[in-house]
Design an enzyme around this catalytic site. Sequence first.
Site, mmCIF file in Angstrom:
data_model
loop_
_atom_site.group_PDB
_atom_site.id
_atom_site.type_symbol
_atom_site.label_atom_id
_atom_site.label_comp_id
_atom_site.label_asym_id
_atom_site.label_seq_id
_atom_site.Cartn_x
_atom_site.Cartn_y
_atom_site.Cartn_z
ATOM 1 N N ARG A 1 54.644 101.680 50.905
ATOM 2 C CA ARG A 1 54.150 100.920 49.668
ATOM 3 C C ARG A 1 52.864 99.933 50.048
ATOM 4 N NH1 ARG A 1 57.648 98.088 44.610
ATOM 5 N NH2 ARG A 1 57.809 96.618 46.136
ATOM 6 N N ASP B 1 50.934 104.137 42.579
ATOM 7 C CA ASP B 1 51.294 105.484 42.574
ATOM 8 C C ASP B 1 51.750 105.841 41.280
ATOM 9 O OD1 ASP B 1 53.132 107.860 42.852
ATOM 10 O OD2 ASP B 1 52.644 107.406 45.148
ATOM 11 N N SER C 1 56.054 105.756 45.688
ATOM 12 C CA SER C 1 56.070 104.930 47.054
ATOM 13 C C SER C 1 56.923 103.626 46.930
ATOM 14 C CB SER C 1 54.735 103.781 46.975
ATOM 15 O OG SER C 1 54.570 103.120 45.541
ATOM 16 N N CYS D 1 39.738 99.352 40.475
ATOM 17 C CA CYS D 1 40.621 98.363 40.308
ATOM 18 C C CYS D 1 40.928 97.566 41.365
ATOM 19 C CB CYS D 1 41.885 99.410 39.569
ATOM 20 S SG CYS D 1 43.378 98.378 39.292
ATOM 21 N N GLY E 1 46.051 99.057 46.339
ATOM 22 C CA GLY E 1 46.176 99.154 47.513
ATOM 23 C C GLY E 1 45.512 100.081 48.392
ATOM 24 N N GLY F 1 46.053 101.256 51.439
ATOM 25 C CA GLY F 1 46.659 102.462 52.014
ATOM 26 C C GLY F 1 46.876 103.780 51.529
ATOM 27 N N ASN G 1 45.474 111.036 44.106
ATOM 28 C CA ASN G 1 45.640 109.831 43.929
ATOM 29 C C ASN G 1 46.027 109.829 42.362
ATOM 30 O OD1 ASN G 1 45.270 109.021 46.444
ATOM 31 N ND2 ASN G 1 43.384 107.740 46.038
ATOM 32 N N TYR G 2 45.899 110.727 41.321
ATOM 33 C CA TYR G 2 46.394 110.713 40.236
ATOM 34 C C TYR G 2 47.650 111.516 40.151
ATOM 35 C CZ TYR G 2 41.747 108.859 38.775
ATOM 36 O OH TYR G 2 40.639 108.174 38.792
#
Length: 534
Positions: free
Chosen positions: A111, A116, A121, A177, A181, A183, A475-476
Amino acid sequence: MKSNHVPMPHLFLVSLLLSFSWSTLGDTHQPHDSFLQCLSRHPSNAGSISSVIYTQNNSSFSSVFEFSVRNARFSTPTTPRPLVIVTPSHVSHIQATVNCSRSHGLQLRIRSGGHDYEGLSYVSQVPFVIIDLINLRSIDVDTENNTAWIQAGATIGEVYYRIAEKTAALAFPAGICPTVGVGGHFSGGGYGMLMRKYGLAADQIIDAELVDVNGKFLDRNSMGEDLFWAIRGGGGASFGVVVAWKVNLVPVPSTVTVFTVNRTLEENGTMLVHKWQSVAPKINEDLYIRLFLRGVNSSRTRTIQASFTSLYLGETDELLSLMQESFPELGIARQDCIEMSWIRSILYFAGIPQSEPLEILLNRTAAAIIFKGKSDYVTKPIPETGLEGLWQRFYEDETESLELIFSPYGGNMDDIRESETPYSHRAGNLFNIHYAIAWGEEDVASSQRNINFMRRLYGYMEPYVSKSPRRAYMNYRDLDLGTNNNGIYTSYKQASRWGLPYFNNNFNRLIHVKSLVDPENFFRHEQSIPLLRR
């Protein structure tokens, strides 16, 4: 950026860690015991790792777990909790956690920011450990070479702030946003308001540091080009623990111009949305016009509002000329435009008042909401009849918080080959659709009702979006597309249900890389890259 190595500890530090381990375990099961004792036996760690371990009996466990939970659907009394959370402050802590998790049969969740969409995560249905990278967030900006080393636990807001702290002439093309993060954001692609000019965050990555399945610390040279390719859009958590990224920074002018104008259906909203589809992907790449669709209550009735939000890399006069030439129907006037610095535009697009100091970008806290998201890619303009059918969905009971975001492609995104990185959504895509719905109470009935609505909406849109496969943005994250088996192996047919939408022709190469670097599939979750069957 190089890893920190701590010296061999004195014997009393080993005793201290073992004492910590047993006292925090209480009556927990043997995997806890052996896992924590394993950590104590890693000689470079025992002097410092005890302060970054949280077991379920630790008084800080819940606050550490909850701090980076962004989707409250996965923060309920029945949500599975990790056996242990490790918040490494050294690369050696990650190496120890990987080695000990692997040797004791515990899964890992990694995470960085916790955004997520499906909680992958920080949630698992089998015994697991979280590596939370919150303490690894240093950012080293090199203005002479226009580069930066960014540790994976940093947030986008921290990245933007540290760049602006050094120079107003450079920026980075990532999301809007601030609490996301890096990563996960970078390893899944990472797009934002500079996408049409400079591509994705992943397109600007030039080096990386990673801990692999064997606990080895690798950079681009030692990991090889196949693995370096895979983590720039294929999801780092399938291949190892990304510790840091080296990125190119991009030039921006001293003045940018922004605007946001709202038009309802009664103000020719349908025509404007239809026209936007052919304008936004083709207009000058210095201009990015994003579109938000929401239901709103007017004085008389409920209607649909189209919100056109724009970033132009230049001044107002040039922007007005471009808009008059390409999209006069929108009626942009000088009073709609605001000139500011690039870093101030970050606050603007994040919905943060301009009166706030830039230091607000360093704030990692964000309220958790209960939501479900999905995504699509559009290759041909949606006809007005299709839009009118879409508007009808906004009048259903569940849609008070429904929002659709249309993000235009074109520009630089058309110039990058589909195979350049695992992120395959390049030329031929007009825009991405992000669907999101939120609700106030986390109970089974409310969740099911809202998720069912989202699935119906997604079904309605099928004729108007990409096909063979119907594309989606990793990522969505959306587990409705399909999931892996709990075990080591998942068939290609099963995994391709979600893998082809995310990666299209790049999915097979990702499987090949995965099979080489993690042949026992240690780094796995519901939508991790699967193995080739032997």
